[in-house]
Design a protein around this motif. Structure first.
Motif, PDB file in Angstrom:
ATOM      1  N   THR A 221      36.251 -34.331 -11.405  1.00  0.00           N
ATOM      2  CA  THR A 221      37.080 -35.483 -11.046  1.00  0.00           C
ATOM      3  C   THR A 221      36.493 -36.202  -9.834  1.00  0.00           C
ATOM      4  N   LYS A 241      36.241 -34.984 -20.857  1.00  0.00           N
ATOM      5  CA  LYS A 241      37.357 -35.759 -20.334  1.00  0.00           C
ATOM      6  C   LYS A 241      36.863 -36.930 -19.490  1.00  0.00           C
TER       7      LYS A 241
ATOM      8  N   TRP B 146      47.917 -27.642  -2.965  1.00  0.00           N
ATOM      9  CA  TRP B 146      48.679 -28.604  -3.748  1.00  0.00           C
ATOM     10  C   TRP B 146      48.814 -29.922  -2.987  1.00  0.00           C
ATOM     11  N   LEU B 157      42.595 -41.348  -6.458  1.00  0.00           N
ATOM     12  CA  LEU B 157      42.603 -41.699  -7.865  1.00  0.00           C
ATOM     13  C   LEU B 157      43.418 -42.951  -8.132  1.00  0.00           C
TER      14      LEU B 157
ATOM     15  N   LYS E 235      44.306 -29.653 -12.008  1.00  0.00           N
ATOM     16  CA  LYS E 235      43.414 -30.449 -11.171  1.00  0.00           C
ATOM     17  C   LYS E 235      42.495 -31.314 -12.016  1.00  0.00           C
ATOM     18  N   ASP E 236      42.082 -30.783 -13.160  1.00  0.00           N
ATOM     19  CA  ASP E 236      41.189 -31.559 -14.025  1.00  0.00           C
ATOM     20  C   ASP E 236      41.912 -32.675 -14.764  1.00  0.00           C
ATOM     21  N   TRP E 237      43.194 -32.548 -14.881  1.00  0.00           N
ATOM     22  CA  TRP E 237      43.924 -33.470 -15.758  1.00  0.00           C
ATOM     23  C   TRP E 237      44.833 -34.424 -15.020  1.00  0.00           C
ATOM     24  N   MET E 238      44.962 -34.218 -13.739  1.00  0.00           N
ATOM     25  CA  MET E 238      46.035 -34.948 -13.060  1.00  0.00           C
ATOM     26  C   MET E 238      45.824 -36.449 -13.074  1.00  0.00           C
ATOM     27  N   GLU E 239      44.569 -36.858 -13.196  1.00  0.00           N
ATOM     28  CA  GLU E 239      44.337 -38.293 -13.218  1.00  0.00           C
ATOM     29  C   GLU E 239      44.963 -38.918 -14.457  1.00  0.00           C
ATOM     30  N   LEU E 240      44.882 -38.152 -15.568  1.00  0.00           N
ATOM     31  CA  LEU E 240      45.487 -38.628 -16.799  1.00  0.00           C
ATOM     32  C   LEU E 240      46.968 -38.321 -16.840  1.00  0.00           C
ATOM     33  N   TRP E 242      49.776 -36.961 -14.239  1.00  0.00           N
ATOM     34  CA  TRP E 242      50.213 -36.497 -12.923  1.00  0.00           C
ATOM     35  C   TRP E 242      51.195 -35.350 -12.995  1.00  0.00           C
ATOM     36  N   ALA E 245      50.266 -31.712 -12.424  1.00  0.00           N
ATOM     37  CA  ALA E 245      50.037 -31.225 -11.058  1.00  0.00           C
ATOM     38  C   ALA E 245      51.311 -31.223 -10.226  1.00  0.00           C
ATOM     39  N   VAL E 246      52.218 -32.136 -10.538  1.00  0.00           N
ATOM     40  CA  VAL E 246      53.364 -32.317  -9.641  1.00  0.00           C
ATOM     41  C   VAL E 246      54.419 -31.223  -9.822  1.00  0.00           C
TER      42      VAL E 246
END
Ligand SMILES: Nc1ncnc2c1ncn2[C@@H]1O[C@H](COP(=O)(O)OP(=O)(O)OP(=O)(O)O)[C@@H](O)[C@H]1O
Ligand SMILES: Nc1ncnc2c1ncn2[C@@H]1O[C@H](COP(=O)(O)OP(=O)(O)OP(=O)(O)O)[C@@H](O)[C@H]1O
Ligand SMILES: [Mg+2]
Ligand SMILES: [Mg+2]
Lengths: 499, 314, 328, 328, 278
Positions: A221, A241, B146, B157, E235-240, E242, E245-246
């Motif tokens: 990322t 991804k 976190w 981002l 962490k790898d997916w949070m951009e897509l 949220w 992660a939240v």
């Protein structure tokens, strides 16, 4: 194979533009190099850092796969029996410290490779190396080695400067002893490595760039954010991804080709239920490669429904056994093998996130045929140690960087193969692989390997999953960079930046 | 003072030796070894054997320890078996980054937390006090990794304001440097700020009940003078102890935060060394972290002595 | 006073040094000489008062006498037996016969135990059965004047005076012969203090206890004791009958102490001996006589030689160069 | 009104309120203090002595749970009506305060000199070096030898007596006309106590300041005070000049106190006051002492006896003493 | 006891923490009944869908329901807390009591060991131990247990030293009570309250540590629905997405918050001296 490689500017789309000199290019990769000694390094990550400081006798052709072209070698001949290689070097090659690169450096380098051990087996067949004059090297082999040119083109079988090696006490971990297009300026571990233009590079007019900065950014990322924010010019290896995300980013181009990185489920044929061929077959039928590709790779990998070799090279298109999942057949096979209710088995994985993800999907898929999978994740070092000692039942790993079919098969599937972790033995396969090694005729060789693949797929010591795309993202200002299946940064010598 | 520091340093030696023994032998209990890690996918037993004997890994462990500790005393931490880099130079490369991260987090946290803690104590029992108490409790409860992740999500981002990771050395300019550390410092410093605020508050409350505060009042001192002159410095005495404990948290937390923000510090080095089974590097890193921890604590003790004259050493 | 009792307790050259600092090799390098060469005896049924200012070693002496602390050197005879030579088991048996009453009765009771449990504890430790225990406790509680319905309460539910009664009852539960009372009334209010002092006297009368009574308050000591010892900085400086001490104190410190104590009788003109300075640190006591730095009569010899412990008159011991010279 | 009158306290009440109960720590207190006079306020622990001092200095009464009522005229102005800002100008300046515990009343992180110099700095806006020289002068005045070095030292380098001297120096640094001393010698040894009391009397003679001396020790009162007020459970029960009080006590409580005090040289059996002081939150009507009073009769249970004059300068709050007056 | 509860009752934060912990325990016990979906079931169609009425907290990269995974994750967190804290509490207390009560070289030895362990940051130590033991839930609990042992040892030792010199211990000894009885009847009950406070605080630490180690990939196995694992892969997916992660982060924070505030509340309630926040 012909002439000067500089004329071909690889896969660059805008060939009509005139190259511009100067500029600093920043390129990011997953990890930093461990060390800079080409003869010692084993990790692909290290290669990307090292290869631009060195030259090799031959090289892989930009944009093509498995095709070898000359590099330091200006002209060469191979004897009929395939045992004598006579190589004539360019006479204007200078190391970064100004020393001329001569035939004795070549001899020294090959001998050093053998001494260092890491790639020694590629030169097992070497009988003698002679240097009749400063630009001529004669290598004599004990027997023919079909992939010998491929070996010589391996970017890590580089020609090093004896003086520098000796000055560093035989170690090149932190030093630059090359003649390549760029020279080392500084290297801060895990931060950046800076290379600058080699002004007396033997290829006239190259390189274009003044400076290249390598950055190690493990987090994908972070890499993709950085290239979107134009803090980078090139993000060398994209995850599926990130490719998806970057495909739509403005000012960034993603290029991808089918790579040599293929992944599989390794089955330890020496243990438990997996001793039975039917059980292994059942697993092969129970795995849904397309679903897996979708879930783990966003549908961007090429499912391997036949043998391990990805399309485009020694690929056998006819061998397409597992194009559709068949759980009924899998269950039948399990029942035949005496496991109508399935069994429990441990699936070991390392730290590679895609493989960890794949393990979870496979666990889900095998549940459908009654096989209960326990996933055990280990750190890479522990994991590979366990694999080497055959301390596993099932595993998911991958191989990368093979160019010649011999590299694909011999070490993995031959009974005595160095990386035969599955404990696989098949006399017929052994014979075929030995034959393939020494057969110089291309067509005949393909036949041999097609046959071997068929046998291997039937025995199912591995369940081949997919071959990955090699995707690289670059900003629109980057030209002439080659996105190669073997993942290389070698083409930086002819890469340039527009304003 | 000098004698006191010397005394403390002497006390630290057995602890460091203990740590060196502990880590050295613990690490050797770890399954897998450097050689497998180096070879990775290309593991080949014959080659592995050759490498092991080259690295001296086939000798008795006690002997390995003695050789290593002997070299350490002469300032030679060995070379990383994984990268071939001298351990000391690898550590010296990383140390400034971790130190900058930790100290910046500490300083920022203290600058914010101490006045807040004092105010909370002064306004104790009011809504502002409860609000700060709740906030402080959240501060110590929210996982730093976190928080870091959320910061990246928001500021890199979505808002594209800050780089999502990486370190810019001071040579690139102080602005760039601070920009690259802003989010890590917030992620790491929040808990420290929360703990410091809470301990400042309770120390201040204790101090405000002391006889000498009543005495100051009886002398006719104003509230501001009582709090900031008579109260604060006394309250800082227990707070400094808490800060000393926080150093351990900061160094440990930097392992995670450096991973989250891809900062090439000692924490990240330790993590790599663990996963690479890079014995000499890991030993060196742990010893260095322990030394750093002890040194910073020593500095804090010196400050402590300066704040509180009754424990000043002759 | 009547001096024909047989000596019940005798201490000879008793010393207790507490280490306070270690040198760099971890060896003890500095000591508080809390009790430094003290000798005296107590007769059966007698009360010996011990008086002196804070930190002079009164409590330490008391603890040594009960062997709650092991002496650094010296001997300690209890009823004819040297406690320092006894085995653990024998000492434990002896422990029944000697008890301690603490200054702070609240701190001496476990806050988490009901006073009933606290009272049972010593009897249980010596293996008394439940019925005997309950009976003993009932009698005791009556004797000290605590209503028995209070037995299930916790220490914090009592007032200081009540707690000290309970503390006394507990110390007497094992029917000891010898009791060390370490400032038993110092924490109490003046209106309560007299209750406790009277109680202790009554009990002594009834059970023939031998007391070592410690206090810094001369009037309390005067009220309670048959003989009085005065301590200063780890040393005993004077020891004699109560009347002799008040009527003709010999040691300059005793004289000063007597004159410094405020008397609740206004305008009773009395000549005050104001001592200069304060008690020196027990870690670095003055050479020679410990009192010489504050003594109005100090001479050269006082700094050079420790005064000897001499019986000046029958039963009147003093350690002072000046006094001894004057008598020669 | 008398020109000499310094402090005139009338019907002072100070209560501590919490959800569960209200503690009437000081309940309807009235007394006066003249210039150059030492008034002793005696009473047992918890009877409200310290609360009285805090109320006068207005260290309480600023929070909701602290209730303050009444008048306290100091040099003609009512302290109770002053704002906190106005009080800041009075505290330390016109009223000096000497705290009970010198060990904890000095700020450990500042030098002694610094803490004394703070007083002129705050109240007289004295410059730094001026304030420092005042501090040195004060230290000299309270008899600290080697005052120039001592001024630069910290509290932990001082002994108990020296700390108390330093606290006194601090209280005097503003040149106050009223000195409030809350048990200034309770924590000290007798010989040191004698020194400090002596110092206080001397300073009073020099400055002619009025002194309110809080203590629980009748001996101290007898030695230094001109007049005494006896407090019991938040109230004054008897007030008289020292001689008068000790020789002709009127209130049964005062009498009880005197009878329960051991006196040196006197062998008389102590007569304790039975029972213990009441809780300040469980008070009922009538005389607060009646439960412990040997002379109590019906009226005592129902009617609270007011403090009234029984002779010139002598007041008592007892039905009996008032009756005796009436019968004259 | 009642007094303690009365003091505790007035601390709003502590009471809400207690309520949340009870809730968490109920959720963990009845996870199967409460969770709307199977936490392991994957769905290619539903991958990375945002919060909706069928998936309140959305789904992860395999289409698994995040809410259900969080609900099951409470089991892991509580289990780690109970075992790890149990181990460190028992071992640490025994060590500390022995050190404090016996003194001498035993004390020196134990104290030196704790000193050494204290000079290393918790996480680093846990990492090394995890590397030795290999990642698994049991090992994780053991590692965290080892790391937090010295704290208990130190607290127990300090408390014993504190109480060992108190007057009522001397009183009991002077009345002939044997040392071992004194330890059992007088010392242990009286050192319990600081230890109980530390138990709750360590519970919070244990939950955090589990999450942190899993986040670093040295925790439990990757398909386990643990909050740390969820965050780590998010962490790898949070951009897509949220929500990946939240929500797990909120779960961790709330759980840790609750244990911390209960610990805090207990400390205040058990110690009448800190009557600061009435
Ligand atoms: N356990 C101990 N360790 C070290 N020093 C001690 C110990 N017990 C007492 N001391 C020291 O020994 C000296 C005498 O103490 P002790 O308690 O016997 O005096 P004391 O006369 O009873 O005083 P007080 O009137 O204050 O009770 C003091 O200086 C004290 O600090
Ligand atoms: N802040 C407060 N809140 C509640 N009650 C208080 C407070 N301060 C004092 N009290 C109570 O008020 C009463 C009187 O206390 P005060 O300190 O005035 O007594 P004192 O006579 O000075 O006693 P001592 O001799 O012990 O110093 C006591 O019962 C005490 O418990
Ligand atoms: Mg004592
Ligand atoms: Mg008071």
């Amino acid at each position: 194979s012909s002439g000067n490689s500089t004329k071909d500017s690889g896969t660059s789309a805008k060939t009509d533009q005139k190259p511009v000199y100067g500029g600093t290019l920043t390129i990011a990769d997953l990890n930093d190099a461990k060390g800079l000694d080409p003869h010692k390094e084993t990790s692909a990550q290290s290669f990307h850092y090292i290869e631009n400081m060195y030259d090799t006798l031959f090289r892989y052709k930009d944009g093509k796969y498995g095709i070898i072209e000359k590099d330091l070698v200006n002209d060469y001949t191979i004897s009929k029996d395939g045992k004598t290689y006579t190589l004539h070097l360019h006479d204007n090659v200078k190391f970064h410290n100004g020393d001329p690169l001569t035939s004795s450096d070549v001899k020294y380098s090959i001998e050093r490779i053998i001494k260092m051990g890491v790639r020694a087996q590629q030169f097992d067949a070497v009988k003698s190396i002679d240097t009749p004059d400063k630009t001529t090297v004669v290598i004599t082999l004990k027997q023919a080695v079909a992939p010998f040119l491929t070996f010589l083109a391996n970017p890590m079988n580089a020609i090093v400067n004896k003086t520098i090696v000796e000055k560093n006490g035989g170690k090149l971990d932190q030093a630059d002893a090359g003649s390549g297009p760029f020279t080392l300026v500084s290297w801060k571990k895990d931060q950046e490595m800076v290379l600058k233009k080699n002004k007396s590079y033997f290829k006239k007019g190259l390189p274009y760039l003044d400076k290249v900065v390598f950055k190690a950014i493990p987090d994908s990322t972070a890499r993709s954010t950085a290239i979107r924010n134009k803090e980078l010019n090139i993000d060398l290896q994209l995850t599926a991804k990130d490719k998806m995300l970057l495909d739509h980013a403005s000012g960034v181009t993603v290029k991808s080709v089918t790579g040599t990185y293929w992944e599989y489920i390794g089955l330890n044929v020496t243990k438990g239920p997996l001793k039975k061929k039917e059980v292994r077959d059942a697993i092969a039928w129970a795995v849904d490669r397309n679903a897996l590709n979708k879930q783990v790779k966003f549908g961007q990998a090429t499912p391997l429904t036949g043998g391990p070799i990805p399309p485009g090279h020694a690929y056998d298109a006819k061998l397409d056994t597992f194009s559709k999942r068949d759980t009924a057949k899998a269950k039948q096979l399990l029942a035949d093998a005496g496991y109508p209710d399935g069994f429990s088995i441990t699936l070991k994985v390392g730290q590679n996130q895609d493989q960890v993800d794949a393990a979870q999907v496979i666990k889900d898929q095998l549940k459908a045929v009654g096989i209960k999978v326990n996933i055990e994740q280990q750190e890479d070092s522990v994991f590979f140690n366990a694999l080497g000692k055959k301390q596993f039942e099932m595993t998911i790993v991958g191989w990368v960087g093979f160019v010649d079919p011999d590299e694909f098969f011999y070490n993995i599937f031959h009974t005595g193969g160095a990386y035969n972790q599955q404990g696989y033995t098949n006399k017929e396969v052994d014979k075929l692989l030995e034959e393939g090694r020494v057969t110089m005729d291309e067509a005949k060789r393909k036949q041999i390997y097609d046959h071997a693949q068929k046998l291997i797929v039937e025995d199912a010591p591995m369940v081949f999953l997919y071959a990955n795309k090699q995707s690289t993202a670059m900003t629109d200002t980057v030209h002439g960079f080659d996105v190669n299946p073997t993942v290389t940064t070698k083409s930086l010598e002819s890469t340039w930046l527009s304003k | 003072m000098g004698k006191y520091i010397l005394h403390r340093l002497i006390i630290a030696v057995p602890i460091l030796i203990g740590i060196s023994i502990l880590t050295f032998f613990l690490i050797r209990l770890v399954p897998g070894d450097t050689v497998t890690a180096i070879l990775g996918t290309n593991y080949d037993p014959k080659l592995a054997h050759k490498l092991r004997s080259e690295m001296g890994l086939d000798q008795p462990v006690i002997l390995q320890y003695l050789i290593w500790i002997g070299h350490v005393f002469m300032g030679d931490f060995g070379t990383s078996s994984f990268t071939g880099q001298p351990v000391l130079s690898a550590l010296m490369e990383r140390l400034p980054i971790t130190l900058e991260l930790a100290l910046l987090s500490l300083v920022v946290a203290l600058i914010i937390a101490i006045p807040l803690g004092v105010l909370a104590a002064y306004k104790h029992g009011t809504r502002a006090d409860y609000a700060s108490g709740t906030f402080g409790m959240f501060g110590i409860s929210v996982p730093n990794f976190w928080l870091g992740t959320l910061l990246i999500l928001i500021f890199s981002l979505h808002l594209h304001l800050l780089p999502s990771g990486g370190y810019q050395p001071l040579s690139k300019g102080i602005g760039e440097n601070l920009r690259s550390l802003l989010m890590p410092v917030i992620a790491l410093g929040t808990a420290v700020a929360a703990v410091t605020m809470r301990s400042t508050r309770s120390a201040m409350l204790d101090v405000l009940n002391e006889d000498y505060i009543k005495m100051a009042k009886a002398k006719g001192a104003s509230n501001a003078r009582i709090i900031w002159k008579h109260g604060l410095r006394n309250a800082l005495v227990p707070v400094m102890t808490v800060v000393g404990i926080q150093i351990g948290y900061l160094l440990g937390g930097s392992v995670i935060i450096e991973q989250v923000f891809a900062l090439p510090g000692m924490g990240r080095l330790a993590l790599q060394a663990i996963s690479n089974r890079d014995y000499s590097l890991l030993q060196g890193t742990i010893l260095f972290v322990a030394v750093t921890f002890i040194m910073i604590n020593l500095i804090i003790d010196v400050i402590y002595g300066w704040i509180n004259p009754s424990i000043r050493y002759k | 006073m009547n001096r024909d009792y047989k000596p019940f307790i005798r201490v000879d050259h008793l010393k207790k040094y507490f280490p306070v600092a270690k040198n760099w090799r971890g060896k003890n390098s500095q000591y508080v000489k809390a009790v430094d060469d003290v000798s005296f005896s107590i007769d059966e049924g007698e009360t010996l008062g011990l008086v002196g200012e804070s930190g002079c070693g009164k409590s330490t002496t008391g603890r040594l006498l009960l062997h709650l602390l092991a002496p650094t050197s010296g001997s300690l005879f209890f009823d004819g037996q040297d406690l320092t030579q006894l085995s653990k088991q024998a000492l434990w048996q002896k422990r029944r016969e000697m008890q301690f009453i603490f200054q702070d009765p609240y701190a001496a009771l476990n806050p988490r135990m009901t006073i009933q449990d606290s009272l049972h504890e010593p009897l249980k430790a010596y293996g008394e059965d439940k019925r005997t225990r309950s009976e003993t406790i009932k009698t005791l509680i009556d004797a000290v004047g605590i209503p028995s319905q209070y037995l299930n309460r916790y220490p914090h539910e009592f007032s200081g005076g009540q707690l000290q009664r309970i503390g006394i009852a507990r110390s007497l539960a094992l029917k000891p012969k010898f009791v060390v009372a370490d400032e038993p009334v110092a924490a109490l209010d003046m209106s309560i203090q007299a209750q406790i002092l009277n109680l202790m006297k009554e009990l002594q009368h009834a059970f023939n206890y031998t007391y070592l009574f410690i206090s810094h308050d001369l009037s309390v000591i005067d009220y309670m004791s048959d003989r009085i010892g005065v301590m200063y900085l780890g040393k005993m400086v004077e020891l004699t009958d109560r009347d002799a001490l008040y009527q003709e104190p010999l040691h300059p410190y005793t004289q000063a102490l007597l004159s410094a104590i405020p008397i609740a009788e206004p305008k009773r003109s009395k000549k005050k001996i104001m001592l200069k300075g304060e008690i020196p640190s027990p870690v670095h006591p003055p050479s020679g006589c410990h009192f010489r730095t504050r003594c109005p009569f100090a001479k050269a010899i006082c700094a050079e030689k420790e005064p000897e412990w001499v019986e000046m008159k029958k039963g009147h011991y003093v350690a002072c160069h000046v006094v001894q010279e004057a008598h020669q | 009104m008398n020109d000499d009158l310094l402090l005139d306290v009338r019907h002072l009440k100070a209560y501590f309120r919490s959800k569960q109960r209200t503690v009437k720590a000081v309940d309807d207190l009235s007394f006066t203090l003249k210039k150059g006079e030492i008034l002793g306020l005696v009473g047992e622990s918890g009877c409200g002595k310290s609360t009285t001092t805090k109320a006068l200095l207005r260290l309480i009464g600023n929070q909701k749970k602290e209730y303050l009522e009444g008048e306290a005229f100091f040099e003609g102005e009512d302290l109770i009506k002053k704002s906190d800002k106005q009080m800041q100008k009075i505290r330390g300046n016109k009223i000096g305060f000497i705290a009970q515990n010198p060990m904890s009343s000095l700020n450990p992180v500042f030098t002694i000199g610094n803490q004394i110099a703070e007083v002129p700095q705050m109240h007289q806006r004295a410059a730094k070096n001026k304030a420092w020289s005042i501090a040195l002068k004060m230290l000299q005045k309270v008899g600290i030898s080697d005052h120039e070095t001592r001024a630069k030292q910290y509290a932990h380098q001082f002994s108990g007596g020296m700390k108390q001297r330093a606290v006194i120096a601090m209280a005097l640094a503003g040149n106050p006309s009223l000195l409030i001393a809350d048990e200034p010698t309770t924590a000290l040894d007798v010989t040191i106590q004698a020194q400090i009391l002596d110092l206080m009397v001397k300073l009073r003679d020099e400055t002619q300041a009025g002194v309110l001396l809080i203590t629980h020790d009748l001996g101290v009162v007898a030695e230094v005070c001109d007049r005494v007020a006896v407090m019991y459970a938040g109230k004054i029960v008897e007030q008289a000049p020292v001689d008068e009080l000790f020789h002709h006590p009127q209130h049964p409580y005062t009498k009880g106190l005197l009878a329960s005090m051991p006196k040196i040289g006197s062998r008389k059996k102590l007569i304790p006051i039975s029972g213990h002081p009441p809780n300040l939150y469980e008070m009922h009507g009538g005389c607060l002492f009646q439960e412990r009073c040997p002379f109590a009769f019906d009226r005592c249970k129902n009617v609270e006896p007011p403090l009234h004059k029984i002779a010139e300068n002598h007041q008592s709050a007892c039905h009996l003493s008032s009756e005796r007056m009436n019968s004259f | 006891m009642l007094k303690v509860w009365n003091r505790y009752r007035h601390n709003l934060l502590a009471v809400s923490g207690l309520v949340f912990i009870l809730l968490l325990i109920v959720i963990a016990i009845f996870a199967r009944q409460i969770a709307p979906h199977n936490p392991y079931t994957m769905s290619t169609a539903a991958r990375l869908t945002g919060p909706s009425s069928s998936h309140w907290f959305g789904t992860d990269q395999f289409g698994r329901d995040i809410l259900s995974r969080i609900i099951y994750g409470s089991r892991i967190s509580l289990q780690v807390g109970i075992i790890a804290v149990g181990v460190s509490f028992i071992v640490g207390t025994v060590m500390g009591v022995i050190a404090g009560y016996s003194g001498g070289w035993v004390d020196s030895l134990i104290s030196r060991i704790t000193d050494v362990l204290f000079a290393l940051p918790d996480i680093l130590l846990a990492l090394v131990i995890m590397a030795i033991l290999g990642p698994s839930l049991n090992n994780l609990m053991l590692a965290i247990g080892i790391v937090y042992t010295p704290i208990f040892s130190r607290i127990a030792r300090g408390a014993v030293l504190n109480i060992r010199d108190s007057l009522y211990i001397e009183a009991a000894y002077s009345m002939g009570v044997k040392k071992i009885k004194i330890l059992w009847h007088h010392i242990l009950p009286n050192i319990l309250s600081p230890l109980i406070v530390q138990v709750t605080l360590s519970f919070a630490f244990a939950i955090l540590s589990e999450a942190a180690l899993s986040f670093l990939g040295l925790g439990v196995s990757p398909d386990t629905p643990s909050w740390g694992i969820m965050l780590s892969s998010a962490k790898d997916w949070m951009e897509l997405a949220w929500w990946t992660a939240v929500f797990p982060g909120i779960a961790i924070t709330l759980a840790v918050f609750s244990f911390n505030s209960v610990g805090d509340g207990l400390r205040d309630a058990l110690d009448p001296r800190t009557g600061t926040g009435n």
